[in-house]
Design an enzyme around this catalytic site. Structure first.
Site, mmCIF file in Angstrom:
data_model
loop_
_atom_site.group_PDB
_atom_site.id
_atom_site.type_symbol
_atom_site.label_atom_id
_atom_site.label_comp_id
_atom_site.label_asym_id
_atom_site.label_seq_id
_atom_site.Cartn_x
_atom_site.Cartn_y
_atom_site.Cartn_z
ATOM 1 N N SER A 132 -5.795 -0.689 -0.227
ATOM 2 C CA SER A 132 -5.448 0.694 0.109
ATOM 3 C C SER A 132 -6.432 1.387 1.057
ATOM 4 O O SER A 132 -6.154 2.493 1.521
ATOM 5 C CB SER A 132 -5.337 1.536 -1.153
ATOM 6 O OG SER A 132 -4.124 1.253 -1.773
ATOM 7 N N LYS A 182 -4.962 2.540 4.189
ATOM 8 C CA LYS A 182 -4.058 3.694 4.322
ATOM 9 C C LYS A 182 -4.551 4.773 5.290
ATOM 10 O O LYS A 182 -3.784 5.239 6.132
ATOM 11 C CB LYS A 182 -3.761 4.279 2.944
ATOM 12 C CG LYS A 182 -2.896 3.349 2.093
ATOM 13 C CD LYS A 182 -2.839 3.784 0.640
ATOM 14 C CE LYS A 182 -1.921 2.894 -0.184
ATOM 15 N NZ LYS A 182 -2.054 3.133 -1.635
ATOM 16 N N TYR A 234 3.378 -3.533 5.636
ATOM 17 C CA TYR A 234 2.462 -2.896 4.677
ATOM 18 C C TYR A 234 1.663 -3.949 3.894
ATOM 19 O O TYR A 234 0.450 -3.839 3.739
ATOM 20 C CB TYR A 234 3.255 -1.985 3.734
ATOM 21 C CG TYR A 234 2.435 -1.441 2.581
ATOM 22 C CD1 TYR A 234 1.467 -0.454 2.786
ATOM 23 C CD2 TYR A 234 2.610 -1.935 1.295
ATOM 24 C CE1 TYR A 234 0.705 0.019 1.726
ATOM 25 C CE2 TYR A 234 1.860 -1.460 0.230
ATOM 26 C CZ TYR A 234 0.906 -0.484 0.451
ATOM 27 O OH TYR A 234 0.150 -0.016 -0.598
ATOM 28 N N TYR A 269 -7.189 8.942 -5.324
ATOM 29 C CA TYR A 269 -6.020 9.108 -6.211
ATOM 30 C C TYR A 269 -6.235 10.245 -7.198
ATOM 31 O O TYR A 269 -6.767 11.284 -6.849
ATOM 32 C CB TYR A 269 -5.701 7.808 -6.950
ATOM 33 C CG TYR A 269 -5.689 6.615 -6.068
ATOM 34 C CD1 TYR A 269 -4.804 6.556 -4.996
ATOM 35 C CD2 TYR A 269 -6.553 5.569 -6.262
ATOM 36 C CE1 TYR A 269 -4.787 5.459 -4.168
ATOM 37 C CE2 TYR A 269 -6.531 4.466 -5.428
ATOM 38 C CZ TYR A 269 -5.656 4.425 -4.388
ATOM 39 O OH TYR A 269 -5.639 3.359 -3.570
ATOM 40 N N VAL A 316 -7.595 -1.647 -4.308
ATOM 41 C CA VAL A 316 -7.622 -2.502 -5.515
ATOM 42 C C VAL A 316 -8.272 -3.864 -5.246
ATOM 43 O O VAL A 316 -8.489 -4.630 -6.178
ATOM 44 C CB VAL A 316 -6.225 -2.701 -6.151
ATOM 45 C CG1 VAL A 316 -5.703 -1.394 -6.717
ATOM 46 C CG2 VAL A 316 -5.249 -3.313 -5.163
HETATM 47 N N1 GLN Z 1 -1.464 -3.415 -1.740
HETATM 48 C C1 GLN Z 1 -1.705 -2.617 -2.890
HETATM 49 C C2 GLN Z 1 -0.411 -2.060 -3.455
HETATM 50 O O1 GLN Z 1 0.417 -1.640 -2.720
HETATM 51 C C3 GLN Z 1 -2.640 -1.503 -2.529
HETATM 52 C C4 GLN Z 1 -2.955 -0.615 -3.691
HETATM 53 C C5 GLN Z 1 -4.368 -0.127 -3.715
HETATM 54 O O2 GLN Z 1 -5.288 -0.689 -3.160
HETATM 55 N N2 GLN Z 1 -4.572 0.902 -4.492
HETATM 56 O O3 GLN Z 1 -0.189 -2.021 -4.634
#
Ligand code: GLN
Length: 432
Positions: free
Chosen positions: A64, A67, A189, A241, A259
Protein backbone atom coordinates in the site's frame (compact mmCIF):
# COMPACT_ATOMS: atom_id res chain seq x y z
CA UNK A 1 30.94 13.05 11.76
CA UNK A 2 28.23 11.13 9.92
CA UNK A 3 28.92 8.48 12.55
CA UNK A 4 27.08 10.61 15.09
CA UNK A 5 23.82 10.30 13.20
CA UNK A 6 24.53 6.65 12.44
CA UNK A 7 24.81 5.97 16.15
CA UNK A 8 21.37 7.47 16.74
CA UNK A 9 19.84 5.20 14.14
CA UNK A 10 21.63 2.09 15.36
CA UNK A 11 20.56 2.81 18.89
CA UNK A 12 16.92 3.30 17.95
CA UNK A 13 16.96 0.08 15.93
CA UNK A 14 18.58 -1.70 18.86
CA UNK A 15 15.84 -0.41 21.18
CA UNK A 16 13.17 -2.10 19.07
CA UNK A 17 14.87 -5.25 17.91
CA UNK A 18 13.18 -7.11 20.76
CA UNK A 19 9.64 -5.97 19.78
CA UNK A 20 8.60 -9.21 18.14
CA UNK A 21 4.88 -8.70 18.52
CA UNK A 22 2.54 -8.76 15.53
CA UNK A 23 2.11 -11.24 12.72
CA UNK A 24 2.99 -11.63 9.06
CA UNK A 25 0.21 -10.75 6.62
CA UNK A 26 -1.16 -14.07 5.43
CA UNK A 27 -4.24 -13.10 3.46
CA UNK A 28 -1.82 -12.80 0.54
CA UNK A 29 -0.27 -16.28 1.01
CA UNK A 30 3.13 -15.36 -0.42
CA UNK A 31 3.60 -12.61 2.17
CA UNK A 32 3.56 -15.22 4.93
CA UNK A 33 6.76 -16.72 3.46
CA UNK A 34 9.09 -13.86 4.36
CA UNK A 35 11.59 -13.92 7.22
CA UNK A 36 9.76 -12.37 10.20
CA UNK A 37 13.04 -11.10 11.68
CA UNK A 38 13.93 -8.77 8.79
CA UNK A 39 14.38 -5.29 10.20
CA UNK A 40 15.87 -2.40 8.30
CA UNK A 41 15.73 1.34 8.57
CA UNK A 42 17.01 4.14 6.38
CA UNK A 43 16.96 7.89 6.46
CA UNK A 44 17.62 10.27 3.61
CA UNK A 45 18.40 13.90 4.29
CA UNK A 46 16.81 16.50 2.04
CA UNK A 47 20.11 16.79 0.18
CA UNK A 48 20.26 13.07 -0.42
CA UNK A 49 22.66 11.72 2.20
CA UNK A 50 21.63 8.20 3.19
CA UNK A 51 21.96 6.58 6.60
CA UNK A 52 21.12 2.90 6.95
CA UNK A 53 20.79 0.48 9.82
CA UNK A 54 20.09 -3.25 9.83
CA UNK A 55 18.55 -4.96 6.79
CA UNK A 56 18.36 -1.82 4.70
CA UNK A 57 19.19 -3.72 1.50
CA UNK A 58 16.52 -6.37 1.98
CA UNK A 59 13.77 -6.22 -0.64
CA UNK A 60 10.08 -6.55 0.16
CA UNK A 61 6.93 -5.61 -1.71
CA UNK A 62 5.78 -2.02 -1.54
CA UNK A 63 2.09 -2.95 -1.14
CA UNK A 64 0.00 0.00 0.00
CA UNK A 65 2.95 2.39 0.09
CA UNK A 66 2.29 2.45 -3.65
CA UNK A 67 -0.98 4.28 -3.07
CA UNK A 68 0.27 7.84 -2.52
CA UNK A 69 2.54 7.55 -5.54
CA UNK A 70 -0.19 6.40 -7.93
CA UNK A 71 -2.41 9.12 -6.51
CA UNK A 72 0.35 11.64 -7.21
CA UNK A 73 0.67 10.33 -10.76
CA UNK A 74 -3.09 10.69 -11.29
CA UNK A 75 -2.97 14.25 -9.93
CA UNK A 76 -0.01 14.99 -12.15
CA UNK A 77 -1.71 13.69 -15.29
CA UNK A 78 -5.28 14.90 -14.73
CA UNK A 79 -5.14 17.76 -12.27
CA UNK A 80 -6.83 17.88 -8.87
CA UNK A 81 -10.40 18.56 -9.94
CA UNK A 82 -10.65 15.56 -12.27
CA UNK A 83 -9.18 13.34 -9.56
CA UNK A 84 -11.44 14.82 -6.89
CA UNK A 85 -14.45 13.93 -9.02
CA UNK A 86 -13.65 10.25 -8.47
CA UNK A 87 -11.82 10.02 -5.13
CA UNK A 88 -12.50 11.83 -1.84
CA UNK A 89 -9.94 13.06 0.68
CA UNK A 90 -11.72 12.24 3.95
CA UNK A 91 -10.25 9.80 6.48
CA UNK A 92 -12.44 6.71 6.48
CA UNK A 93 -11.82 5.41 9.99
CA UNK A 94 -12.20 1.98 8.39
CA UNK A 95 -9.86 -0.86 7.59
CA UNK A 96 -7.79 -0.47 4.43
CA UNK A 97 -9.72 -3.17 2.61
CA UNK A 98 -13.21 -2.10 3.63
CA UNK A 99 -15.73 -2.60 0.84
CA UNK A 100 -17.15 0.89 1.07
CA UNK A 101 -17.70 4.22 -0.61
CA UNK A 102 -18.97 7.53 0.70
CA UNK A 103 -22.72 7.18 1.22
CA UNK A 104 -23.71 10.39 -0.48
CA UNK A 105 -21.15 10.79 -3.26
CA UNK A 106 -20.46 7.10 -3.97
CA UNK A 107 -16.78 8.01 -4.22
CA UNK A 108 -14.12 6.03 -2.37
CA UNK A 109 -13.44 8.04 0.76
CA UNK A 110 -9.75 8.55 0.09
CA UNK A 111 -6.90 7.26 -2.09
CA UNK A 112 -5.07 5.52 0.76
CA UNK A 113 -7.61 2.74 1.23
CA UNK A 114 -7.94 0.02 -1.39
CA UNK A 115 -11.14 1.42 -2.93
CA UNK A 116 -9.53 4.81 -3.56
CA UNK A 117 -6.27 3.28 -4.70
CA UNK A 118 -8.02 1.06 -7.25
CA UNK A 119 -9.92 4.10 -8.53
CA UNK A 120 -6.62 6.02 -8.76
CA UNK A 121 -5.10 3.28 -10.93
CA UNK A 122 -8.06 3.55 -13.31
CA UNK A 123 -7.43 7.28 -13.72
CA UNK A 124 -3.91 6.97 -15.11
CA UNK A 125 -4.36 7.72 -18.81
CA UNK A 126 -2.97 4.85 -20.89
CA UNK A 127 -3.84 2.75 -23.92
CA UNK A 128 -4.05 -0.46 -21.91
CA UNK A 129 -3.06 -2.18 -18.66
CA UNK A 130 0.56 -2.81 -19.68
CA UNK A 131 1.15 0.79 -20.62
CA UNK A 132 -0.57 1.90 -17.42
CA UNK A 133 1.64 -0.33 -15.31
CA UNK A 134 4.74 0.86 -17.18
CA UNK A 135 3.87 4.48 -16.39
CA UNK A 136 3.37 3.60 -12.72
CA UNK A 137 6.59 1.62 -12.53
CA UNK A 138 8.56 4.43 -14.18
CA UNK A 139 7.03 7.01 -11.89
CA UNK A 140 7.87 5.12 -8.68
CA UNK A 141 11.33 4.36 -10.03
CA UNK A 142 11.98 8.05 -10.60
CA UNK A 143 11.19 8.68 -6.92
CA UNK A 144 13.49 5.86 -5.83
CA UNK A 145 16.23 6.80 -8.27
CA UNK A 146 16.57 3.21 -9.52
CA UNK A 147 14.41 0.79 -11.47
CA UNK A 148 11.95 -1.01 -9.21
CA UNK A 149 11.11 -4.54 -10.30
CA UNK A 150 8.08 -6.74 -9.97
CA UNK A 151 7.93 -9.64 -7.52
CA UNK A 152 6.19 -12.21 -9.73
CA UNK A 153 5.34 -14.55 -6.89
CA UNK A 154 3.64 -11.96 -4.72
CA UNK A 155 1.80 -10.62 -7.76
CA UNK A 156 0.51 -14.08 -8.69
CA UNK A 157 -0.37 -14.81 -5.08
CA UNK A 158 -2.39 -11.65 -4.62
CA UNK A 159 -4.09 -12.01 -7.97
CA UNK A 160 -5.15 -15.55 -7.12
CA UNK A 161 -6.61 -14.58 -3.76
CA UNK A 162 -7.88 -11.05 -4.34
CA UNK A 163 -11.63 -11.63 -4.01
CA UNK A 164 -12.03 -8.73 -1.68
CA UNK A 165 -10.35 -6.31 -4.05
CA UNK A 166 -12.42 -7.71 -6.91
CA UNK A 167 -15.52 -6.98 -4.85
CA UNK A 168 -14.29 -3.42 -4.43
CA UNK A 169 -13.52 -3.08 -8.15
CA UNK A 170 -16.95 -4.24 -9.24
CA UNK A 171 -18.65 -2.13 -6.60
CA UNK A 172 -16.84 0.95 -7.93
CA UNK A 173 -17.86 0.08 -11.46
CA UNK A 174 -21.50 -0.25 -10.42
CA UNK A 175 -21.37 3.24 -8.90
CA UNK A 176 -19.86 4.71 -12.06
CA UNK A 177 -16.52 5.33 -10.36
CA UNK A 178 -14.50 2.98 -12.57
CA UNK A 179 -14.63 3.47 -16.32
CA UNK A 180 -12.38 0.59 -17.31
CA UNK A 181 -12.77 -3.14 -16.94
CA UNK A 182 -12.39 -3.87 -13.20
CA UNK A 183 -10.25 -6.96 -13.74
CA UNK A 184 -7.80 -5.04 -15.90
CA UNK A 185 -7.58 -2.23 -13.37
CA UNK A 186 -7.09 -4.73 -10.54
CA UNK A 187 -4.36 -6.49 -12.45
CA UNK A 188 -2.40 -3.22 -12.59
CA UNK A 189 -3.16 -2.58 -8.93
CA UNK A 190 -1.78 -6.01 -7.93
CA UNK A 191 1.32 -5.34 -9.99
CA UNK A 192 1.93 -1.93 -8.44
CA UNK A 193 1.59 -3.46 -4.96
CA UNK A 194 4.10 -6.16 -5.90
CA UNK A 195 6.95 -3.86 -6.84
CA UNK A 196 10.01 -4.60 -4.73
CA UNK A 197 11.67 -1.91 -2.62
CA UNK A 198 14.17 -1.67 0.25
CA UNK A 199 13.91 0.60 3.26
CA UNK A 200 16.49 2.78 1.53
CA UNK A 201 14.29 3.06 -1.57
CA UNK A 202 11.46 4.20 0.70
CA UNK A 203 13.70 6.77 2.40
CA UNK A 204 14.67 8.13 -1.02
CA UNK A 205 11.07 8.19 -2.21
CA UNK A 206 10.16 9.99 1.01
CA UNK A 207 13.00 12.47 0.59
CA UNK A 208 11.75 13.23 -2.92
CA UNK A 209 8.38 14.11 -1.43
CA UNK A 210 10.16 16.08 1.30
CA UNK A 211 11.85 18.09 -1.43
CA UNK A 212 8.56 18.96 -3.10
CA UNK A 213 9.09 16.55 -5.98
CA UNK A 214 12.82 16.82 -6.66
CA UNK A 215 14.77 13.60 -6.17
CA UNK A 216 17.76 14.77 -4.11
CA UNK A 217 19.98 12.01 -5.46
CA UNK A 218 19.36 12.39 -9.17
CA UNK A 219 18.48 16.09 -9.03
CA UNK A 220 15.51 15.32 -11.29
CA UNK A 221 12.16 16.98 -10.77
CA UNK A 222 9.72 14.08 -10.81
CA UNK A 223 6.62 15.82 -9.50
CA UNK A 224 5.37 19.32 -8.75
CA UNK A 225 5.07 21.08 -5.37
CA UNK A 226 1.27 21.23 -5.71
CA UNK A 227 0.93 17.52 -6.38
CA UNK A 228 3.28 16.73 -3.51
CA UNK A 229 1.41 19.05 -1.15
CA UNK A 230 -1.88 17.29 -1.88
CA UNK A 231 -0.31 13.85 -1.63
CA UNK A 232 1.32 14.62 1.73
CA UNK A 233 -1.95 16.06 3.01
CA UNK A 234 -3.77 12.84 2.32
CA UNK A 235 -0.91 10.86 3.84
CA UNK A 236 -1.32 12.89 7.05
CA UNK A 237 -5.03 12.26 7.38
CA UNK A 238 -5.35 8.80 5.86
CA UNK A 239 -1.92 7.23 5.43
CA UNK A 240 -2.01 5.02 8.50
CA UNK A 241 -5.64 3.93 7.99
CA UNK A 242 -7.72 3.88 11.12
CA UNK A 243 -4.60 4.56 13.20
CA UNK A 244 -4.14 7.97 11.56
CA UNK A 245 -5.08 9.95 14.68
CA UNK A 246 -2.68 8.05 16.93
CA UNK A 247 0.03 8.36 14.36
CA UNK A 248 -0.29 12.11 13.90
CA UNK A 249 -0.32 12.62 17.68
CA UNK A 250 2.66 10.42 18.42
CA UNK A 251 4.81 10.68 15.29
CA UNK A 252 3.60 13.71 13.39
CA UNK A 253 4.86 13.02 9.90
CA UNK A 254 2.93 12.31 6.70
CA UNK A 255 3.38 8.57 6.21
CA UNK A 256 2.18 5.44 4.49
CA UNK A 257 2.38 1.83 5.52
CA UNK A 258 2.01 -1.38 3.55
CA UNK A 259 1.20 -4.96 4.53
CA UNK A 260 4.58 -5.98 3.12
CA UNK A 261 5.99 -4.46 6.34
CA UNK A 262 7.23 -1.13 5.05
CA UNK A 263 6.53 2.39 6.23
CA UNK A 264 7.57 5.61 4.54
CA UNK A 265 7.50 8.82 6.57
CA UNK A 266 8.25 12.32 5.37
CA UNK A 267 9.27 15.46 7.16
CA UNK A 268 8.60 18.16 4.55
CA UNK A 269 11.68 20.13 3.65
CA UNK A 270 13.89 17.92 5.78
CA UNK A 271 13.99 14.18 5.34
CA UNK A 272 12.52 10.88 4.27
CA UNK A 273 12.43 7.74 6.42
CA UNK A 274 11.95 4.13 5.35
CA UNK A 275 11.47 1.28 7.80
CA UNK A 276 10.94 -2.41 7.17
CA UNK A 277 9.77 -5.09 9.55
CA UNK A 278 7.05 -7.45 8.33
CA UNK A 279 5.30 -8.23 11.62
CA UNK A 280 2.04 -6.26 11.53
CA UNK A 281 -0.43 -5.02 14.10
CA UNK A 282 -4.16 -5.59 13.70
CA UNK A 283 -4.51 -2.50 11.52
CA UNK A 284 -1.95 -3.77 9.04
CA UNK A 285 0.88 -1.45 10.10
CA UNK A 286 4.38 -2.73 10.85
CA UNK A 287 4.73 -3.01 14.64
CA UNK A 288 8.41 -2.16 14.73
CA UNK A 289 7.96 0.33 11.91
CA UNK A 290 5.51 2.32 14.01
CA UNK A 291 7.75 2.07 17.09
CA UNK A 292 10.85 3.17 15.22
CA UNK A 293 9.09 6.15 13.68
CA UNK A 294 7.76 7.08 17.10
CA UNK A 295 11.23 6.96 18.61
CA UNK A 296 12.83 8.84 15.73
CA UNK A 297 10.20 11.54 16.03
CA UNK A 298 10.62 11.84 19.81
CA UNK A 299 14.38 11.58 19.98
CA UNK A 300 15.22 13.67 16.93
CA UNK A 301 12.34 16.14 17.36
CA UNK A 302 10.72 15.38 14.01
CA UNK A 303 7.04 16.03 14.75
CA UNK A 304 5.87 18.40 12.05
CA UNK A 305 3.74 20.43 14.45
CA UNK A 306 6.57 21.11 16.86
CA UNK A 307 6.57 24.82 17.57
CA UNK A 308 10.31 25.03 17.93
CA UNK A 309 10.73 28.70 18.76
CA UNK A 310 9.26 32.04 17.95
CA UNK A 311 9.65 32.66 14.27
CA UNK A 312 13.13 34.00 13.77
CA UNK A 313 13.37 37.66 12.98
CA UNK A 314 13.55 38.27 9.29
CA UNK A 315 15.11 41.65 9.87
CA UNK A 316 18.80 41.12 10.42
CA UNK A 317 19.64 44.78 10.90
CA UNK A 318 18.19 48.25 10.49
CA UNK A 319 20.65 51.12 10.13
CA UNK A 320 21.08 54.66 8.79
CA UNK A 321 24.11 55.01 6.52
CA UNK A 322 23.27 58.71 6.11
CA UNK A 323 20.66 60.96 7.54
CA UNK A 324 17.23 60.37 6.02
CA UNK A 325 18.22 57.01 4.53
CA UNK A 326 17.31 53.82 6.32
CA UNK A 327 18.42 50.33 5.31
CA UNK A 328 16.33 47.28 6.18
CA UNK A 329 18.52 44.23 5.91
CA UNK A 330 16.72 40.88 5.72
CA UNK A 331 17.94 37.30 5.76
CA UNK A 332 16.86 33.65 5.76
CA UNK A 333 13.71 32.45 4.06
CA UNK A 334 11.17 35.13 3.37
CA UNK A 335 7.62 33.87 3.54
CA UNK A 336 4.45 35.83 4.14
CA UNK A 337 5.01 36.33 7.88
CA UNK A 338 8.58 37.58 7.46
CA UNK A 339 7.65 39.99 4.69
CA UNK A 340 4.72 41.22 6.74
CA UNK A 341 7.12 42.00 9.56
CA UNK A 342 9.41 44.01 7.26
CA UNK A 343 6.54 45.99 5.77
CA UNK A 344 5.05 46.70 9.20
CA UNK A 345 8.34 47.90 10.74
CA UNK A 346 9.10 50.16 7.77
CA UNK A 347 5.60 51.57 7.94
CA UNK A 348 5.85 52.25 11.67
CA UNK A 349 9.16 54.08 11.19
CA UNK A 350 8.18 55.97 8.05
CA UNK A 351 8.37 59.40 9.71
CA UNK A 352 12.02 58.77 10.52
CA UNK A 353 13.32 58.42 6.94
CA UNK A 354 12.94 59.83 3.46
CA UNK A 355 14.40 56.91 1.56
CA UNK A 356 14.08 53.27 2.60
CA UNK A 357 16.44 50.68 1.18
CA UNK A 358 15.35 47.07 1.42
CA UNK A 359 18.35 44.77 1.27
CA UNK A 360 17.41 41.22 0.30
CA UNK A 361 20.88 40.13 -0.77
CA UNK A 362 21.08 37.66 2.14
CA UNK A 363 17.66 36.11 1.54
CA UNK A 364 17.88 32.39 0.69
CA UNK A 365 14.40 31.79 -0.58
CA UNK A 366 11.21 33.77 -1.00
CA UNK A 367 7.68 32.75 -1.85
CA UNK A 368 5.12 34.50 -4.03
CA UNK A 369 3.23 36.04 -1.12
CA UNK A 370 6.38 37.67 0.25
CA UNK A 371 7.51 38.72 -3.21
CA UNK A 372 4.19 40.44 -3.87
CA UNK A 373 4.30 42.30 -0.55
CA UNK A 374 7.88 43.47 -0.88
CA UNK A 375 7.70 44.47 -4.51
CA UNK A 376 4.83 46.76 -3.55
CA UNK A 377 6.97 48.66 -1.04
CA UNK A 378 8.62 51.13 -3.46
CA UNK A 379 5.29 52.16 -4.94
CA UNK A 380 3.75 52.58 -1.49
CA UNK A 381 6.64 54.81 -0.42
CA UNK A 382 6.44 56.85 -3.61
CA UNK A 383 2.76 57.44 -2.93
CA UNK A 384 3.81 59.00 0.38
CA UNK A 385 6.31 61.30 -1.31
CA UNK A 386 9.28 59.17 -0.28
CA UNK A 387 11.53 56.78 -2.14
CA UNK A 388 12.10 53.06 -1.79
CA UNK A 389 14.99 51.11 -3.30
CA UNK A 390 15.76 47.48 -3.42
CA UNK A 391 19.14 45.82 -3.13
CA UNK A 392 18.51 42.56 -4.91
CA UNK A 393 21.61 41.35 -6.77
CA UNK A 394 20.16 37.90 -7.47
CA UNK A 395 16.71 39.12 -8.44
CA UNK A 396 14.87 37.25 -5.68
CA UNK A 397 12.13 39.85 -5.30
CA UNK A 398 12.03 41.38 -8.73
CA UNK A 399 12.87 39.07 -11.58
CA UNK A 400 11.87 40.68 -14.82
CA UNK A 401 9.57 43.65 -14.42
CA UNK A 402 11.42 46.20 -16.52
CA UNK A 403 9.84 49.32 -15.04
CA UNK A 404 11.02 48.30 -11.60
CA UNK A 405 14.66 47.94 -12.66
CA UNK A 406 15.06 51.61 -11.80
CA UNK A 407 14.67 50.91 -8.09
CA UNK A 408 16.81 47.79 -7.99
CA UNK A 409 20.49 47.86 -7.13
CA UNK A 410 23.28 45.34 -6.84
CA UNK A 411 24.84 46.72 -3.66
CA UNK A 412 23.80 48.83 -0.70
CA UNK A 413 26.50 51.38 -1.62
CA UNK A 414 24.91 51.90 -5.07
CA UNK A 415 21.48 52.31 -3.53
CA UNK A 416 22.78 54.79 -0.93
CA UNK A 417 24.41 56.85 -3.64
CA UNK A 418 21.16 56.99 -5.60
CA UNK A 419 19.28 57.82 -2.41
CA UNK A 420 21.67 60.68 -1.72
CA UNK A 421 20.98 62.09 -5.19
CA UNK A 422 17.25 61.75 -4.63
CA UNK A 423 17.52 63.60 -1.31
CA UNK A 424 19.52 66.44 -2.85
CA UNK A 425 16.87 66.86 -5.57
CA UNK A 426 13.77 66.40 -3.49
CA UNK A 427 14.86 67.81 -0.15
CA UNK A 428 17.27 70.54 -1.30
CA UNK A 429 17.06 72.67 1.84
CA UNK A 430 17.06 70.22 4.63
CA UNK A 431 17.01 66.49 4.14
CA UNK A 432 14.64 66.15 7.08
N1 GLN B 1 -2.04 -5.30 -1.98
C1 GLN B 1 -2.62 -5.16 -0.69
C2 GLN B 1 -4.13 -5.29 -0.75
O1 GLN B 1 -4.73 -4.78 -1.63
C3 GLN B 1 -2.24 -3.83 -0.12
C4 GLN B 1 -2.80 -3.60 1.24
C5 GLN B 1 -1.88 -2.87 2.17
O2 GLN B 1 -0.68 -2.83 2.03
N2 GLN B 1 -2.46 -2.36 3.22
O3 GLN B 1 -4.75 -5.91 0.07
Amino acid sequence: MAKLVQRYLDRIREEHVGDTGGALADYIPELACVDPDGFGMSLSSADGFIYESGDAALEFTIQSISKPFTYALALDRLGASAVDAKIGVEPSGEAFNEISVDRATKKPKNPMINAGAIAAVSLIPAAGPDERFALIQDFYSSFAGRRLELDDQVYASEKATGSRNRAIGYMLQSFGMLDDDPDEVLDVYYRQCSLRVTSTDLAKMGATLARGGVNPQTGRRVSTPDVVKRTLSVMVTCGMYDAAGDWVSAVGMPAKSGVGGGIVAVLPGQLGIGVYSPLLDDKGNSVRGVQVCRSLSEQLGLHFLTVARDSRATLRAVYEPREGIRVYETHGDLLFCGAEQVVRVADRERDDFEVAILDVSRVDDIDDAARALLSGMSAALRAQGKAGYLVDPDGVVIRSEKELEAVRFRTVADAVEEAQGWLEQNRPVSPR
